[in-house]
Design a protein around this motif. Structure first.
Motif, PDB file in Angstrom:
ATOM      1  N   SER A   1       0.823  -1.208   0.000  1.00 44.13           N
ATOM      2  CA  SER A   1       0.000   0.000   0.000  1.00 44.13           C
ATOM      3  C   SER A   1       0.859   1.260   0.000  1.00 44.13           C
ATOM      4  N   HIS A   2       0.413   2.259  -0.742  1.00 41.18           N
ATOM      5  CA  HIS A   2       0.996   3.590  -0.666  1.00 41.18           C
ATOM      6  C   HIS A   2       0.434   4.311   0.560  1.00 41.18           C
ATOM      7  N   SER A   3       1.232   5.199   1.154  1.00 37.48           N
ATOM      8  CA  SER A   3       0.752   6.018   2.260  1.00 37.48           C
ATOM      9  C   SER A   3      -0.175   7.118   1.732  1.00 37.48           C
TER      10      SER A   3
ATOM     11  N   VAL B   1      -1.854   9.995  -5.160  1.00 40.45           N
ATOM     12  CA  VAL B   1      -2.387  10.157  -6.511  1.00 40.45           C
ATOM     13  C   VAL B   1      -3.871   9.782  -6.532  1.00 40.45           C
ATOM     14  N   TYR B   2      -4.677  10.694  -7.082  1.00 39.96           N
ATOM     15  CA  TYR B   2      -6.117  10.485  -7.222  1.00 39.96           C
ATOM     16  C   TYR B   2      -6.520  10.593  -8.686  1.00 39.96           C
ATOM     17  N   TRP B   3      -7.661  10.046  -8.994  1.00 40.37           N
ATOM     18  CA  TRP B   3      -8.267  10.259 -10.303  1.00 40.37           C
ATOM     19  C   TRP B   3      -8.375  11.762 -10.526  1.00 40.37           C
ATOM     20  N   VAL B   4      -8.213  12.163 -11.766  1.00 40.13           N
ATOM     21  CA  VAL B   4      -8.063  13.597 -12.055  1.00 40.13           C
ATOM     22  C   VAL B   4      -9.299  14.433 -11.724  1.00 40.13           C
ATOM     23  N   THR B   5     -10.435  13.788 -11.512  1.00 44.56           N
ATOM     24  CA  THR B   5     -11.640  14.531 -11.153  1.00 44.56           C
ATOM     25  C   THR B   5     -12.050  14.309  -9.696  1.00 44.56           C
ATOM     26  N   ALA B   6     -11.252  13.538  -8.942  1.00 45.46           N
ATOM     27  CA  ALA B   6     -11.616  13.191  -7.562  1.00 45.46           C
ATOM     28  C   ALA B   6     -11.012  14.158  -6.557  1.00 45.46           C
ATOM     29  N   ARG B   7     -11.678  14.280  -5.438  1.00 46.78           N
ATOM     30  CA  ARG B   7     -11.176  15.126  -4.363  1.00 46.78           C
ATOM     31  C   ARG B   7      -9.933  14.482  -3.755  1.00 46.78           C
TER      32      ARG B   7
ATOM     33  N   GLY C   1      -8.789   6.704  -4.507  1.00 50.31           N
ATOM     34  CA  GLY C   1      -7.509   7.382  -4.612  1.00 50.31           C
ATOM     35  C   GLY C   1      -6.495   6.654  -3.775  1.00 50.31           C
ATOM     36  N   GLY C   2      -5.223   6.777  -4.119  1.00 52.04           N
ATOM     37  CA  GLY C   2      -4.213   6.005  -3.421  1.00 52.04           C
ATOM     38  C   GLY C   2      -4.504   4.522  -3.565  1.00 52.04           C
ATOM     39  N   THR C   3      -3.953   3.723  -2.685  1.00 53.60           N
ATOM     40  CA  THR C   3      -4.250   2.285  -2.696  1.00 53.60           C
ATOM     41  C   THR C   3      -5.666   2.102  -2.158  1.00 53.60           C
ATOM     42  N   HIS C   4      -6.544   1.603  -3.026  1.00 52.78           N
ATOM     43  CA  HIS C   4      -7.952   1.538  -2.617  1.00 52.78           C
ATOM     44  C   HIS C   4      -8.676   0.358  -3.241  1.00 52.78           C
ATOM     45  N   LEU C   5      -9.848   0.099  -2.704  1.00 51.61           N
ATOM     46  CA  LEU C   5     -10.736  -0.951  -3.183  1.00 51.61           C
ATOM     47  C   LEU C   5     -11.802  -0.373  -4.099  1.00 51.61           C
ATOM     48  N   ASP C   6     -12.039  -1.028  -5.218  1.00 47.37           N
ATOM     49  CA  ASP C   6     -13.243  -0.794  -6.009  1.00 47.37           C
ATOM     50  C   ASP C   6     -14.241  -1.879  -5.641  1.00 47.37           C
ATOM     51  N   ALA C   7     -15.313  -1.501  -4.970  1.00 50.33           N
ATOM     52  CA  ALA C   7     -16.366  -2.467  -4.646  1.00 50.33           C
ATOM     53  C   ALA C   7     -17.216  -2.703  -5.895  1.00 50.33           C
TER      54      ALA C   7
END
Length: 269
Positions: free
Chosen positions: A38-40, A46-52, A81-87
């Protein structure tokens, strides 16, 4: 038999069993290595370009008037964003939300499919059916049922440089067309669904669909089958091709379409 003797015997037996369990746990710990995939989270995440993006606000940090140190913070962040889960519900109506994904999908045996040589100089690389079949040929076995599949593209070497990692350091809707990073081809996603029963899939890029995707077909295919996705992984280069376990535990957001994710691999020595 004296009741005291019986109680003493049972107590000794329980202590012996507990000692045996502790010894077994200690032996497992000594014979395995843990890797943080995981990234901190920080202002560099890093986030999707339209995400907060991630923000951390200090409530208090310092010595109190009572003589002890105290710190507390507020944070805000988008789910994805970052290391995350897509449910699954992220791209499939009526499918599992974050809090509904079974733990069996998030913890268990895993494999790594290495496409780093092909993706190294190709930010638009699509992991193909041939890549999946080649892993099976090299390992002499089909992708095991119930596996967590990790795709290693080596793209995480660019993190957190947005220009290299995303293909652009711009943000907003206009930046979507500028995205370039590897992903899983829809054909390969469909092949996994049709031919192999996997529990989850993850990779070291911002999305399971490559940067130039506009239909997000791999998302739709996998999440439509309640197969959760782990994105923005790191340190996959340290893992073997098979024979390790993954523990991927997201923040348990009720009804969430995604969540920050801590992923750990346990590899036997």
């Amino acid at each position: 038999m004296n009741k005291f003797i019986i109680i003493l015997a049972l107590t000794s037996l329980l202590l012996a069993c507990n000692q045996s369990q502790r010894s077994e746990t200690e032996q497992i710990a000594q014979e395995s290595i843990l890797y943080d995939l995981s990234h901190s989270y920080s202002d560099e995440t890093v986030y999707w370009v339209t995400a907060r993006q991630f923000e951390l606000d200090t409530v208090f940090a310092g010595d109190t008037d009572k003589g002890y140190y105290y710190s507390a913070y507020d944070f805000t962040t988008a789910e994805h964003g970052g290391t995350h889960l897509d449910a699954p519900i992220h791209f499939a109506k009526g499918k599992q939300a974050v809090d509904e994904v079974p733990l069996e999908k998030l913890i268990g045996p895993a494999i790594k499919i290495d496409v780093s040589k092909k993706a190294w100089d190709n930010p638009d690389y699509l992991v193909s059916v041939d890549d999946l079949v080649s892993w099976e040929s090299d390992q002499g076995t089909p992708i095991p049922e119930g596996s967590i599949v990790l795709l290693y593209t080596a793209h995480s070497r660019h993190y957190p440089d947005a220009l290299k990692y995303l293909g652009t350091d711009q943000r907003g809707d206009d930046a979507i067309a500028l995205l370039h990073f590897p992903g899983l081809s829809p054909e390969a996603a469909q092949w996994l669904v049709d031919n192999r029963k996997i529990n989850a899939i993850g990779l070291d890029t911002p999305s399971i669909d490559y940067g130039q995707s506009s239909l997000f077909e791999s998302h739709v295919i996998l999440l439509g089958e309640n197969i959760p996705v782990f994105e923005n992984l790191t340190n996959l280069q340290d893992l073997p091709a098979s024979g390790f376990e993954i523990m991927a535990l997201p923040m348990k957001i009720e009804g969430g379409s995604g969540a920050p994710l801590r992923v750990v691999a346990r590899v036997s020595e």
